[in-house]
Design a protein around this motif. Structure first.
Motif, PDB file in Angstrom:
ATOM      1  N   PHE A 136       3.595  32.267  -8.410  1.00  0.00           N
ATOM      2  CA  PHE A 136       3.657  30.861  -8.023  1.00  0.00           C
ATOM      3  C   PHE A 136       2.254  30.321  -7.856  1.00  0.00           C
ATOM      4  CE2 PHE A 136       3.528  33.195  -4.091  1.00  0.00           C
ATOM      5  CZ  PHE A 136       2.811  32.407  -3.202  1.00  0.00           C
ATOM      6  N   ALA A 137       2.034  29.113  -8.333  1.00  0.00           N
ATOM      7  CA  ALA A 137       0.716  28.510  -8.299  1.00  0.00           C
ATOM      8  C   ALA A 137       0.369  28.089  -6.878  1.00  0.00           C
ATOM      9  CB  ALA A 137       0.661  27.301  -9.232  1.00  0.00           C
ATOM     10  N   ALA A 138      -0.826  28.473  -6.421  1.00  0.00           N
ATOM     11  CA  ALA A 138      -1.294  28.126  -5.079  1.00  0.00           C
ATOM     12  C   ALA A 138      -2.709  27.589  -5.181  1.00  0.00           C
ATOM     13  CB  ALA A 138      -1.246  29.340  -4.151  1.00  0.00           C
ATOM     14  N   GLN A 139      -2.936  26.400  -4.636  1.00  0.00           N
ATOM     15  CA  GLN A 139      -4.259  25.792  -4.656  1.00  0.00           C
ATOM     16  C   GLN A 139      -5.034  26.226  -3.424  1.00  0.00           C
ATOM     17  OE1 GLN A 139      -4.990  23.839  -7.343  1.00  0.00           O
ATOM     18  NE2 GLN A 139      -7.143  23.799  -6.730  1.00  0.00           N
ATOM     19  N   THR A 140      -6.232  26.760  -3.627  1.00  0.00           N
ATOM     20  CA  THR A 140      -7.076  27.214  -2.529  1.00  0.00           C
ATOM     21  C   THR A 140      -8.455  26.585  -2.659  1.00  0.00           C
ATOM     22  OG1 THR A 140      -8.007  29.149  -3.666  1.00  0.00           O
ATOM     23  CG2 THR A 140      -5.846  29.417  -2.617  1.00  0.00           C
ATOM     24  N   ARG A 141      -9.318  26.828  -1.667  1.00  0.00           N
ATOM     25  CA  ARG A 141     -10.684  26.311  -1.724  1.00  0.00           C
ATOM     26  C   ARG A 141     -11.438  26.890  -2.898  1.00  0.00           C
ATOM     27  NH1 ARG A 141     -10.011  27.599   3.647  1.00  0.00           N
ATOM     28  NH2 ARG A 141     -11.148  29.537   3.319  1.00  0.00           N
ATOM     29  N   ARG A 142     -11.067  28.083  -3.333  1.00  0.00           N
ATOM     30  CA  ARG A 142     -11.762  28.720  -4.457  1.00  0.00           C
ATOM     31  C   ARG A 142     -11.186  28.320  -5.794  1.00  0.00           C
ATOM     32  NH1 ARG A 142     -10.609  34.023  -4.516  1.00  0.00           N
ATOM     33  NH2 ARG A 142     -12.393  34.436  -5.853  1.00  0.00           N
ATOM     34  N   GLY A 143     -10.091  27.568  -5.791  1.00  0.00           N
ATOM     35  CA  GLY A 143      -9.466  27.162  -7.037  1.00  0.00           C
ATOM     36  C   GLY A 143      -8.015  27.605  -7.090  1.00  0.00           C
ATOM     37  N   LEU A 144      -7.445  27.515  -8.271  1.00  0.00           N
ATOM     38  CA  LEU A 144      -6.035  27.845  -8.469  1.00  0.00           C
ATOM     39  C   LEU A 144      -5.846  29.353  -8.607  1.00  0.00           C
ATOM     40  CD1 LEU A 144      -3.179  26.608  -8.992  1.00  0.00           C
ATOM     41  CD2 LEU A 144      -3.700  26.791 -11.429  1.00  0.00           C
ATOM     42  N   VAL A 145      -4.957  29.916  -7.812  1.00  0.00           N
ATOM     43  CA  VAL A 145      -4.593  31.322  -7.916  1.00  0.00           C
ATOM     44  C   VAL A 145      -3.078  31.422  -8.068  1.00  0.00           C
ATOM     45  CG1 VAL A 145      -6.577  32.139  -6.602  1.00  0.00           C
ATOM     46  CG2 VAL A 145      -4.458  31.595  -5.416  1.00  0.00           C
ATOM     47  N   VAL A 146      -2.611  32.540  -8.587  1.00  0.00           N
ATOM     48  CA  VAL A 146      -1.179  32.752  -8.811  1.00  0.00           C
ATOM     49  C   VAL A 146      -0.767  34.066  -8.158  1.00  0.00           C
ATOM     50  CG1 VAL A 146       0.685  32.870 -10.513  1.00  0.00           C
ATOM     51  CG2 VAL A 146      -1.344  31.498 -10.994  1.00  0.00           C
ATOM     52  N   PRO A 147      -0.446  34.048  -6.851  1.00  0.00           N
ATOM     53  CA  PRO A 147       0.091  35.256  -6.211  1.00  0.00           C
ATOM     54  C   PRO A 147       1.448  35.620  -6.798  1.00  0.00           C
ATOM     55  CG  PRO A 147      -0.630  33.626  -4.595  1.00  0.00           C
ATOM     56  CD  PRO A 147      -0.585  32.939  -5.912  1.00  0.00           C
ATOM     57  N   VAL A 148       1.829  36.879  -6.639  1.00  0.00           N
ATOM     58  CA  VAL A 148       3.045  37.384  -7.275  1.00  0.00           C
ATOM     59  C   VAL A 148       4.009  37.929  -6.226  1.00  0.00           C
ATOM     60  CG1 VAL A 148       3.989  39.000  -8.974  1.00  0.00           C
ATOM     61  CG2 VAL A 148       1.729  37.972  -9.338  1.00  0.00           C
ATOM     62  N   VAL A 149       5.230  37.426  -6.239  1.00  0.00           N
ATOM     63  CA  VAL A 149       6.313  37.964  -5.415  1.00  0.00           C
ATOM     64  C   VAL A 149       7.010  39.033  -6.251  1.00  0.00           C
ATOM     65  CG1 VAL A 149       8.471  37.474  -4.220  1.00  0.00           C
ATOM     66  CG2 VAL A 149       6.622  35.794  -4.205  1.00  0.00           C
ATOM     67  N   ARG A 150       6.779  40.279  -5.906  1.00  0.00           N
ATOM     68  CA  ARG A 150       7.300  41.381  -6.698  1.00  0.00           C
ATOM     69  C   ARG A 150       8.768  41.646  -6.357  1.00  0.00           C
ATOM     70  NH1 ARG A 150       2.970  43.018  -9.227  1.00  0.00           N
ATOM     71  NH2 ARG A 150       4.182  44.526 -10.394  1.00  0.00           N
ATOM     72  N   ASP A 151       9.507  42.072  -7.390  1.00  0.00           N
ATOM     73  CA  ASP A 151      10.927  42.423  -7.242  1.00  0.00           C
ATOM     74  C   ASP A 151      11.719  41.277  -6.619  1.00  0.00           C
ATOM     75  OD1 ASP A 151      10.499  45.038  -8.279  1.00  0.00           O
ATOM     76  OD2 ASP A 151       9.766  45.678  -6.329  1.00  0.00           O
ATOM     77  N   ALA A 152      11.520  40.095  -7.143  1.00  0.00           N
ATOM     78  CA  ALA A 152      12.229  38.928  -6.615  1.00  0.00           C
ATOM     79  C   ALA A 152      13.732  39.055  -6.808  1.00  0.00           C
ATOM     80  CB  ALA A 152      11.724  37.662  -7.300  1.00  0.00           C
ATOM     81  N   HIS A 153      14.159  39.791  -7.816  1.00  0.00           N
ATOM     82  CA  HIS A 153      15.590  39.937  -8.091  1.00  0.00           C
ATOM     83  C   HIS A 153      16.283  40.818  -7.050  1.00  0.00           C
ATOM     84  CE1 HIS A 153      13.449  43.285  -9.863  1.00  0.00           C
ATOM     85  NE2 HIS A 153      14.561  43.968 -10.005  1.00  0.00           N
ATOM     86  N   ARG A 154      15.521  41.544  -6.246  1.00  0.00           N
ATOM     87  CA  ARG A 154      16.101  42.389  -5.198  1.00  0.00           C
ATOM     88  C   ARG A 154      16.007  41.749  -3.812  1.00  0.00           C
ATOM     89  NH1 ARG A 154      13.158  46.512  -8.198  1.00  0.00           N
ATOM     90  NH2 ARG A 154      14.617  47.793  -9.394  1.00  0.00           N
ATOM     91  N   ARG A 155      15.521  40.523  -3.721  1.00  0.00           N
ATOM     92  CA  ARG A 155      15.304  39.874  -2.436  1.00  0.00           C
ATOM     93  C   ARG A 155      16.324  38.762  -2.210  1.00  0.00           C
ATOM     94  NH1 ARG A 155      10.019  40.724  -0.326  1.00  0.00           N
ATOM     95  NH2 ARG A 155       8.630  41.845  -1.761  1.00  0.00           N
ATOM     96  N   ASN A 156      16.706  38.587  -0.945  1.00  0.00           N
ATOM     97  CA  ASN A 156      17.542  37.441  -0.594  1.00  0.00           C
ATOM     98  C   ASN A 156      16.640  36.276  -0.197  1.00  0.00           C
ATOM     99  OD1 ASN A 156      16.623  38.044   1.996  1.00  0.00           O
ATOM    100  ND2 ASN A 156      18.526  39.059   2.607  1.00  0.00           N
ATOM    101  N   ALA A 157      17.250  35.174   0.236  1.00  0.00           N
ATOM    102  CA  ALA A 157      16.475  33.977   0.546  1.00  0.00           C
ATOM    103  C   ALA A 157      15.511  34.215   1.704  1.00  0.00           C
ATOM    104  CB  ALA A 157      17.417  32.822   0.864  1.00  0.00           C
ATOM    105  N   GLU A 158      15.932  34.961   2.715  1.00  0.00           N
ATOM    106  CA  GLU A 158      15.050  35.226   3.856  1.00  0.00           C
ATOM    107  C   GLU A 158      13.837  36.053   3.441  1.00  0.00           C
ATOM    108  OE1 GLU A 158      16.993  36.915   7.166  1.00  0.00           O
ATOM    109  OE2 GLU A 158      18.298  35.203   7.548  1.00  0.00           O
ATOM    110  N   SER A 159      14.086  37.093   2.650  1.00  0.00           N
ATOM    111  CA  SER A 159      12.988  37.944   2.208  1.00  0.00           C
ATOM    112  C   SER A 159      12.027  37.171   1.315  1.00  0.00           C
ATOM    113  CB  SER A 159      13.533  39.158   1.458  1.00  0.00           C
ATOM    114  OG  SER A 159      12.492  39.951   0.925  1.00  0.00           O
TER     115      SER A 159
END
Length: 502
Positions: free
Chosen positions: A368-391
């Protein structure tokens, strides 16, 4: 007898080959503890602190702040031993050719062996001591002379340039033989008469980049009043001080300078207008290279649709009505993407251009795209298919906070198979983004805003958003892409559709 060990810039992982030195945290002659961070570096992925696996006296540093070092290049040398306090600082001596952090050398030096970024003890570093540069360095005997390092160490010079505490260059210091901008402007700080008096102890700044900005321009951070919480010095505070310095300097220049001609070699810096060159390196350079590669290699296309998100907002409000963890909107959108990718797996893929094959992934790792002071970064949520909404909500929150503080590890910025781009936070409705190479698809979500909408045969005010899907046309045709986007829109308009995949 002290032995001198050479610590090289470790492998930072994820294929990174070099790092830019942002801020040295120790100086030649300092006493360091095992696993104490010694330098802050910026890679193409993140800004990280590098811990040293040895405990002893720093005898040499390699590389200047702002410069780059390749992985495996000498970083510092440390004298280890019972009489290490007698080692002269800044001698430039390095250990034997075999004195690396690999193999048994670490054990011989009683180091931790944790040479990868992100590893090390959690104990606070030992109090720094300065060793007088008087006693000779006694390195361990060598059968052959050590190879000359590619980078010359930084050794103290006499007289040494004055430095303000915290690493900032003191006002009036000279940079590369010339007076600093602050000195040339006739000021020691841009904070004005209301500046706080100099105090002992560390100066609170919001990031090392702010400290570097002040240091490069000869500003003393101790004389700047921070506008952040508890006097925290922000980048805006330093920039304000620099503008004040520039204004005073311009007042001293003849007005004729404003009409100075431009030469054939390039623009001349004048009072009428300056030019700024920003190096494309570090995170900024990596993003530029990735954008260029994506646009040149991937034949992308975009389709979009308007969707009524009223029921999705109502469902989220009902979920958050209780006392449990709150569910974020981006987590619900990510859960919708997982359901759509299960139905249209063609989009959870990449193209192996060398083998001329489409590679489909079983697991879903959402960037997911995240704007920071250093510029645009794309952190990764791993194994999203194994997570529920809370996780998903918890992981999005954790990664977002790490991105803003600059604490993301390289592994948290790579390996995504699909990207979710919520550009609606910038107040825009639509976009045709560049794909996050080498992924095959990206879902864009515009702002959710009240609009007139036909609902159940009648005109009503509903919360409407625009959804867009940018996809690699090599992995699927328009029918598949349209089917994916339509399924996402159906889930947004009727969240009960998600129950079929839960």
């Amino acid at each position: 007898m002290a032995e001198v060990f050479e610590f090289k810039l470790p492998d930072l992982g994820e294929g990174l080959t070099e790092a830019q030195i942002v801020h040295w945290m120790v100086e030649v002659g300092d006493v360091v503890a095992v696993d104490q961070p010694v330098v802050e570096v910026e890679t193409a992925k993140a800004m990280v602190e590098v811990p040293c696996p040895y405990g002893g006296v720093v005898t040499a540093r390699f590389g200047e702040e702002g410069g780059s070092l390749p992985v495996g290049a000498p970083l510092i040398t440390v004298a280890v031993g019972a009489d290490a306090d007698g080692v002269a600082a800044g001698s430039g001596a390095s250990g034997a050719a075999g004195d690396t952090v690999n193999g048994t050398a670490v054990a011989d030096a009683e180091g931790s062996g944790n040479v990868l970024v992100g590893y090390g003890t959690s104990a606070p570093p030992a109090r720094r001591r300065r060793v007088p540069p008087s006693a000779p360095v006694r390195a361990r005997p060598q059968s052959q002379p050590a190879a000359q390092p590619a980078f010359q160490p930084q050794a103290p010079q006499d007289p040494a340039p004055r430095r303000a505490p915290g690493g900032a260059q003191a006002p009036g210091a000279r940079v590369n033989g010339t007076a600093s901008p602050a000195r040339a402007a006739g000021i020691t700080s841009g904070a004005g008469p209301g500046a706080a008096p100099a105090q002992d102890g560390p100066v609170p700044v919001i990031s090392p980049l702010v400290r570097r900005l002040a240091r490069d321009n000869g500003l003393d951070l101790r004389e700047i009043t921070g506008s952040g919480p508890e006097g925290l010095i922000l980048r805006a505070d330093v920039e304000y001080a620099l503008r004040a310095a520039a204004s005073r300097e311009q007042a001293r220049e003849p007005r004729a300078a404003a009409s100075a001609p431009r030469t054939a070699d390039g623009p001349v810096t004048t009072a009428a207008g300056d030019t700024t060159r920003i190096p494309l390196r570090g995170l900024l350079g990596a993003a530029a290279d990735k954008f260029t590669r994506s646009r040149s290699e991937i034949p992308d296309a975009t389709c979009w649709v308007d969707a009524d998100a009223t029921e999705l907002l109502n469902a989220r409000a009902a979920m958050n009505a209780g006392s449990g963890p709150k569910i974020s909107l981006i987590a619900l959108l990510a859960r919708i993407c997982v359901a759509a990718l299960a139905r249209f797996p063609e989009l959870n893929a990449t193209v192996d251009t060398a083998a001329r094959e489409i590679v489909r992934f079983e697991d879903v790792h959402i960037g997911f795209a995240a704007q920071t002071r250093r510029g645009l970064v794309v952190p990764v949520v791993r194994d999203a298919h194994r997570r529920n909404a809370e996780s998903l909500s918890a992981e999005f929150a954790r990664l977002t906070e790490s991105a803003r503080s600059g604490g993301l590890r390289p592994a948290e910025l790579t390996g995504s198979t699909f990207t979710l781009n919520n550009y609606g936070v910038f107040g825009v409705d639509g976009s045709t983004p560049i794909l996050n190479h080498p992924e095959a698809a990206m879902l864009g979500v515009g702002r959710i805003t009240p609009k007139p909408w036909v609902h159940q045969g009648e005109l009503a005010v509903r919360h409407v958003t625009q959804l867009s899907l940018t996809f690699d046309h090599r992995v699927c045709d328009g029918g598949t892409a349209g089917g994916f986007l339509r399924h996402v829109a159906d889930c947004v308009e009727q969240p009960a559709v998600l129950l079929r995949s839960l």
